[in-house]
Scaffold this motif. Structure first.
Motif: not given
Lengths: 486, 172
Positions: B92-120
Motif C-alpha cells: 500500500k505504501a508503494w502504491c501510494d507513493w507511485l500514485s502520488a507520482a501520477q503512476i497508476a498501480c494495481r494489485v493483482v493476484d497473478q501476472a499472466s504470461e502474456a502480460d508485459n506490464a512492469l510490476r513490483l
C-alpha cells in the motif's frame, strides 16, 4: 672450461628440455618480450640437430608449438576448446617445421642451410594466414613495438610483414650455425649477419616520405566490457546506457571540428541507421564538417545482418557502407559476410576500413590501398580478450599493416586499445583498455604505393624457391650422418 | 670418462638445472597470470557509472550489477519522483507513493504470461520489492535490490504483485 655449443642436445633429456625452452621463449616473445623472437627457436634447432629419429624430431617440434600456443590463453575467453585447438594447430605447424628441417638441412649448399630455419619459419607463418581464421601469432607482430627493431620493421613496406618475420627468424638461424656449424656454415652465418645489419640500416634510412593532406580525426572509445552488451540485449536500461556513453563522447568529438569521427566495431547494437531519434542524437549535426564512420549492425531489406562501418555525413546524410567480409567462424555466424573489400569515400578522401580480424590478414589492407585508400582505419572490439596479450598483439598487427602499406592507421577499439599509428610504425596517441574517452589527432592522407602494395607477398616466392633449392641433394643423405661428420 | 668429459657434463648439468628452474618458474608465472586475467572481476570505471562484472546472484544471473534500491531504479531509470514510499514498506505504501507520482498501480493476484506490464513483486523476506522488467527469450528480466538486473528462467514466489501498466521506457 667454456660451453661447447656443438655438444648441446646430446642426451635425450637435454633435447626435450631445449624444446620446452623454445616453447617458452616463443610464448614469452608473444606475450611480453617481443625481442626474444630473435632467438626463440635456437634451443629447438640444437635439439633438432641432435635428434636421432624422425619421431623424436616431430615430437620436439610439436612440443614447441603446443607450449607456445598455450601462451595465447586469452582465446579461452571464447572457450577452452579453442585454446586447445589453437595449441594443436600451432603444434602441427611446428611438427612440419621440425621434419622439414630434419630432411632438408645439410642436403643443399651451406648458405641454404643457414637460411633454412628462417625460410621454414616464414612458411609456417604464411600458412597461419591461409584459411578462415588467421592466427595473430607472428614474429613481426611480436617485434612491432620493440623500438630498437623499428628499422627492420620498416622493411615491411618492401617485403611485407612476412619478410620482416623472416629477418627476425634469420637471427636465430645465424646464431645456431655460427655455434655448431662447419667452417662454411660459420662463414655464411657471419656474412648474413652483416647483411642483416646492413638491411636494418637501410630500413632505418628508408622511412616513408613526409607530407600528405592532413586529416583531423577523433576516435571514440567507450571502454565497455562485453558483458555490458550482453546485458543490453536483455535490458533496455543497459542499452540506453551504451547509447548515452556514445552520444556523450561523439558530441565531444564533433566539438573538436574534426574531419572524421570514428566509432569502433558494432558500437551500438540498435538500429542506428534507421531510427530517427538515434540519428538525431548521434549523427553529425547539419552544418558540421565532420563525417561519422559508424561501426553498426546493418540490416538489409531481406533481413540479413552485417557487421558494417557506415559513413554518415552532416545532418544524417547517409554515405557509403563497408560490410565485414571475413567473419570470425562460429562467433559471428549470426552475420552475413560482405561481398567486396573497398575503401569508403568521404569527399576526396578514401578510407580503407578493416573490421577486427580483417586487420590480421595482410592482403586486405594491401587491397584497400591498391584501390586508392589514403588512410586506414581498424574498427575493433577486443573486449572479449580482456587484458590478455592477444589484445596487445592485435594492436601490433595493425602497426604492421600501417608500415606495409605506408599509410597512417587509426585503430579504434570499443574497449580499447585505440591508437594512431604512423606509416613508419611509430605511435602517435593511445587510449588504454577500458577507458572511455576520445582520441583526437591528425593523420596524413597519402597516395604513394609501397613495394609491398605493388608486388604483394613476393618474399614468399623467394622463400619457396630457397626451400626448393635446399631439397636438391648436394651432400650426405641423412642428418645423423651429417651431424656425425662434424 | 676423461676429466674434460666429466667437466663438460657438469657444465651441461648446471645449464640444464638452471634451464629447468627458469622453465618451471615461467610456467608458474604464466598459469597464475592466465588465471588472473581469465577470471578478472575488476570493476570498470565507465563514463557515467562503475560497471561491475556479472555474477550469480540470489535469484539468477545478475547481468548488470547495480547495488541500488528499488526506489533508486524507479527514480533514476523511470523518473519517478517523491523520494520513495512511507515506512513500513508495504504494497500500500508503494502504491501510494507511485500514485502520488501520477503512476497508476494495481494489485493483482497473478501476472499472466502474456502480460508485459512492469510490476513490483513483493517477495517474502525481502525488505523491498523486485521490479519485473520484461522477458528475454525464455528468461525473466527483473531487478533485485542490492544486486542488479537479473536473468532467470523462473521467478521467486511473490506475496503481492503491483502492476504498473503506465510505466514505460524507451528501447534505447
Amino acid at each position: 672450461m667454456r660451453l661447447e655449443w656443438a655438444k648441446i642436445g646430446q642426451t635425450r633429456n637435454q633435447r626435450w628440455c631445449l624444446s620446452v625452452l623454445s616453447g617458452l621463449l616463443n610464448g614469452a616473445a608473444f606475450i611480453d618480450f617481443g625481442i626474444l623472437s630473435l632467438i626463440a627457436n635456437v634451443p629447438l634447432l640444437f635439439a633438432l640437430y641432435r635428434s636421432p629419429s624422425a619421431t623424436e624430431t616431430a615430437g620436439l617440434g610439436g612440443l614447441v608449438g603446443l607450449l607456445a600456443g598455450f601462451h595465447i590463453y586469452g582465446i579461452a575467453h571464447y572457450g577452452w576448446f579453442l585454446l586447445l585447438a589453437f595449441g594443436l594447430y600451432t603444434a602441427s605447424q611446428m611438427v612440419v617445421y621440425a621434419l622439414l628441417f630434419r630432411y632438408l638441412w645439410g642436403r643443399g649448399q651451406a648458405w641454404l642451410d643457414v637460411l633454412l630455419p628462417a625460410n621454414l619459419w616464414a612458411l609456417s607463418e604464411w600458412i597461419r594466414t591461409v584459411g578462415p581464421v588467421c592466427m595473430p601469432a607472428s614474429y613481426v607482430g611480436n617485434i612491432a613495438d620493440v623500438g630498437v627493431l623499428n628499422p627492420w620493421l620498416r622493411l615491411a613496406a618492401f617485403a611485407g610483414g612476412l619478410g620482416v618475420s623472416w629477418l627476425m627468424a634469420l637471427v636465430g638461424g645465424l646464431f645456431f650455425h655460427w655455434a655448431v656449424g662447419q667452417s662454411q656454415h660459420r662463414r655464411w652465418a657471419i656474412r648474413f649477419a652483416l647483411g642483416w645489419l646492413i638491411v636494418g640500416v637501410l630500413g632505418g634510412l628508408n622511412g616513408p616520405t613526409p607530407g600528405g593532406q592532413p586529416v583531423k580525426v577523433a576516435a571514440v572509445q567507450a571502454g565497455l566490457a562485453n558483458a555490458m552488451y550482453a546485458a543490453a540485449e536483455a535490458d533496455s536500461g543497459a542499452q540506453r546506457d551504451i547509447v548515452k556513453v556514445f552520444e556523450s563522447l561523439t558530441k565531444r568529438a564533433y566539438a573538436h571540428d574534426v574531419d572524421l569521427v570514428l566509432w569502433p566495431e558494432t558500437a551500438i547494437r540498435a538500429p542506428v541507421l534507421t531510427d530517427e531519434n538515434l540519428g538525431h542524437r548521434l549523427f553529425p549535426p547539419a552544418g558540421s564538417r565532420s563525417h561519422l564512420l559508424a561501426g553498426v549492425i546493418e540490416t538489409d531489406r531481406e533481413g540479413r545482418r552485417y557487421n558494417a562501418v557506415a559513413v554518415v555525413g552532416p545532418g544524417g546524410r547517409r554515405g557509403d557502407v563497408y560490410r565485414k567480409t571475413r567473419l570470425v567462424p562460429g562467433i559471428e555466424s549470426h552475420f552475413t559476410a560482405g561481398e567486396t573489400i573497398h575503401p569508403l569515400t568521404v569527399g576526396q578522401l578514401k578510407i580503407g576500413v578493416l573490421i577486427c580480424l580483417e586487420s590480421v590478414y595482410p592482403d586486405a589492407a594491401r587491397r584497400l590501398v591498391a584501390q586508392g585508400a589514403n588512410v586506414l582505419m581498424v574498427a575493433s572490439n577486443d573486449a572479449g580478450f580482456g587484458r590478455s596479450p592477444i589484445t596487445h598483439h592485435m594492436l601490433n598487427r595493425a602497426v604492421v599493416r600501417a608500415v606495409e602499406t605506408g599509410r597512417g592507421l587509426i585503430r579504434v577499439g570499443q574497449a580499447g586499445v585505440t591508437r594512431l599509428i604512423r606509416p613508419d610504425g611509430t605511435i602517435d596517441g593511445t587510449l588504454e583498455l577500458f577507458v572511455p574517452d576520445i582520441l583526437v589527432d591528425t593523420m596524413q592522407a597519402r597516395t604513394q604505393l609501397t613495394t609491398y602494395v605493388r608486388w604483394g607477398n613476393w618474399w614468399l616466392y623467394i622463400v619457396l624457391m630457397l626451400v626448393s633449392l635446399s631439397a636438391f641433394p648436394r651432400r650426405s643423405p641423412s642428418i645423423n650422418a651429417r651431424v656425425n661428420e662434424m | 670418462m676423461t676429466d674434460d668429459e666429466s667437466q663438460r657434463r657438469s657444465i651441461f648439468q648446471q645449464w640444464t638445472t638452471w634451464a629447468v628452474i627458469a622453465i618451471v618458474s615461467w610456467f608458474g608465472y604464466l598459469a597464475s597470470r592466465a588465471y588472473t586475467e581469465l577470471t578478472d572481476r575488476t570493476s570498470i570505471q565507465g563514463l557515467f557509472r562503475v560497471y561491475d562484472r556479472p555474477f550469480q546472484g540470489s535469484y539468477g544471473s545478475v547481468v548488470d550489477p547495480r547495488p541500488w534500491t528499488t526506489v533508486d531504479i524507479l527514480t533514476k531509470r523511470f523518473g519517478v519522483r517523491g523520494g520513495g514510499p512511507q515506512l513500513p514498506s508495504t504494497p500500500k505504501a508503494w502504491c501510494d507513493w507511485l500514485s502520488a507520482a501520477q503512476i497508476a498501480c494495481r494489485v493483482v493476484d497473478q501476472a499472466s504470461e502474456a502480460d508485459n506490464a512492469l510490476r513490483l513483486r513483493f517477495v517474502p523476506g525481502q525488505s523491498e520489492p523486485h521490479l519485473w522488467l520484461g522477458r528475454f527469450g525464455l528468461n525473466h528480466v527483473f531487478f533485485v535490490p542490492g544486486e542488479g538486473v537479473t536473468l532467470s528462467a523462473g521467478l521467486p514466489p511473490a506475496a503481492t504483485i503491483l502492476r504498473l501498466p503506465e510505466l514505460r521506457e524507451a528501447p534505447w
